[in-house]
Design a protein around this motif. Structure first.
Motif, PDB file in Angstrom:
ATOM      1  N   GLU A 175      39.688  34.167  42.934  1.00 14.65           N
ATOM      2  CA  GLU A 175      38.781  33.682  41.794  1.00 14.65           C
ATOM      3  C   GLU A 175      37.477  33.027  42.208  1.00 14.65           C
TER       4      GLU A 175
ATOM      5  N   CYS B  36      35.140  39.025  41.278  1.00 16.84           N
ATOM      6  CA  CYS B  36      36.531  39.447  42.256  1.00 16.84           C
ATOM      7  C   CYS B  36      37.339  40.643  41.699  1.00 16.84           C
ATOM      8  N   GLU B  37      37.233  40.639  40.452  1.00 19.15           N
ATOM      9  CA  GLU B  37      37.998  41.809  39.763  1.00 19.15           C
ATOM     10  C   GLU B  37      37.462  42.986  40.309  1.00 19.15           C
ATOM     11  N   ALA B  38      36.501  43.248  40.612  1.00 22.71           N
ATOM     12  CA  ALA B  38      35.823  44.613  41.102  1.00 22.71           C
ATOM     13  C   ALA B  38      36.055  44.898  42.348  1.00 22.71           C
TER      14      ALA B  38
ATOM     15  N   GLY C 215      44.285  37.503  44.860  1.00 20.60           N
ATOM     16  CA  GLY C 215      44.037  36.781  43.611  1.00 20.60           C
ATOM     17  C   GLY C 215      43.105  35.757  43.603  1.00 20.60           C
TER      18      GLY C 215
ATOM     19  N   ASN D 271      36.051  38.302  52.393  1.00 16.98           N
ATOM     20  CA  ASN D 271      35.637  38.832  51.153  1.00 16.98           C
ATOM     21  C   ASN D 271      34.653  37.760  50.550  1.00 16.98           C
TER      22      ASN D 271
ATOM     23  N   PRO E 169      39.163  45.472  45.140  1.00 12.85           N
ATOM     24  CA  PRO E 169      40.495  45.550  44.961  1.00 12.85           C
ATOM     25  C   PRO E 169      41.135  44.584  45.979  1.00 12.85           C
ATOM     26  N   TYR E 170      40.852  44.355  47.154  1.00 10.73           N
ATOM     27  CA  TYR E 170      41.500  43.312  48.149  1.00 10.73           C
ATOM     28  C   TYR E 170      41.319  41.937  47.500  1.00 10.73           C
ATOM     29  N   ALA E 171      40.545  41.518  47.026  1.00 12.07           N
ATOM     30  CA  ALA E 171      40.169  40.140  46.453  1.00 12.07           C
ATOM     31  C   ALA E 171      41.159  40.161  45.256  1.00 12.07           C
ATOM     32  N   ARG E 172      41.030  40.957  44.353  1.00 10.69           N
ATOM     33  CA  ARG E 172      41.977  41.044  43.427  1.00 10.69           C
ATOM     34  C   ARG E 172      43.662  41.109  43.855  1.00 10.69           C
ATOM     35  N   LEU E 173      43.885  41.725  44.680  1.00  4.34           N
ATOM     36  CA  LEU E 173      45.162  41.552  45.363  1.00  4.34           C
ATOM     37  C   LEU E 173      45.516  40.146  45.773  1.00  4.34           C
TER      38      LEU E 173
ATOM     39  N   ALA F  72      33.931  37.955  36.973  1.00  8.83           N
ATOM     40  CA  ALA F  72      34.558  39.656  36.838  1.00  8.83           C
ATOM     41  C   ALA F  72      34.229  40.138  38.184  1.00  8.83           C
TER      42      ALA F  72
END
Length: 146
Positions: free
Chosen positions: A33, A21-23, A31, A72, A25-29, A19
């Motif tokens: 993991e 990377c989900e926290a 993708g 990141n 935003p740029y890492a989530r964008l 979880a």
């Protein structure tokens, strides 16, 4: 301590590395993991997506995307391994080596090479198929607050 850092500290306390990377935003964008390798260290992955191609003639991953992924990874690695609940601030990021990344998953590992009371240095290595053939090597320098 910010609410964001409290959230990351709770993830660290629960050992919920997925979880992490989900926290961000740029890492989530991008993708990104993250998982824990066999040796217990964090292993970052940037799965291939067609939108991440920068040079369609080769094709090759966008160089800025690779740099953002490495930055990141260094930040997340430092947050995960620090005891402080204050966010580190990046002061400098430099790529020592960068070659074209093929359209496939990119992996990265980080190592904190120096950590004092005020400064931390992180070495980041990225590869695709073989860790002995890096795609990128970078260094990040962070300012630490108490």
């Amino acid at each position: 301590m910010s609410e964001f850092m409290q959230q990351l500290a709770a993830l660290r306390d629960d050992n919920n590395v997925a979880a992490l990377c989900e926290a961000i935003p740029y890492a989530r964008l991008m993708g990104v993991e993250v998982s824990t390798g066999d040796d217990g260290e964090l292993l970052f992955q940037l799965p291939f997506y067609p939108r991440n191609v920068g040079n369609t003639a080769l094709p090759a991953l966008h160089g800025g995307l690779i740099g953002g992924f490495l930055e990141n990874a260094a930040l997340l690695h430092l947050i995960w391994h620090r005891e402080s609940l204050e966010a580190p601030k990046i002061v400098d990021f430099s790529l020592d080596y960068l070659r074209s990344g093929r359209p496939q998953t990119l992996f990265a590992r980080c190592e904190i090479t120096k950590q004092g009371k005020r400064v931390a240095h992180v070495l980041i290595e990225a590869w695709q198929e073989d860790r002995r053939k890096p795609v990128a090597v970078a260094r990040a320098h962070f300012l630490l607050t108490q």
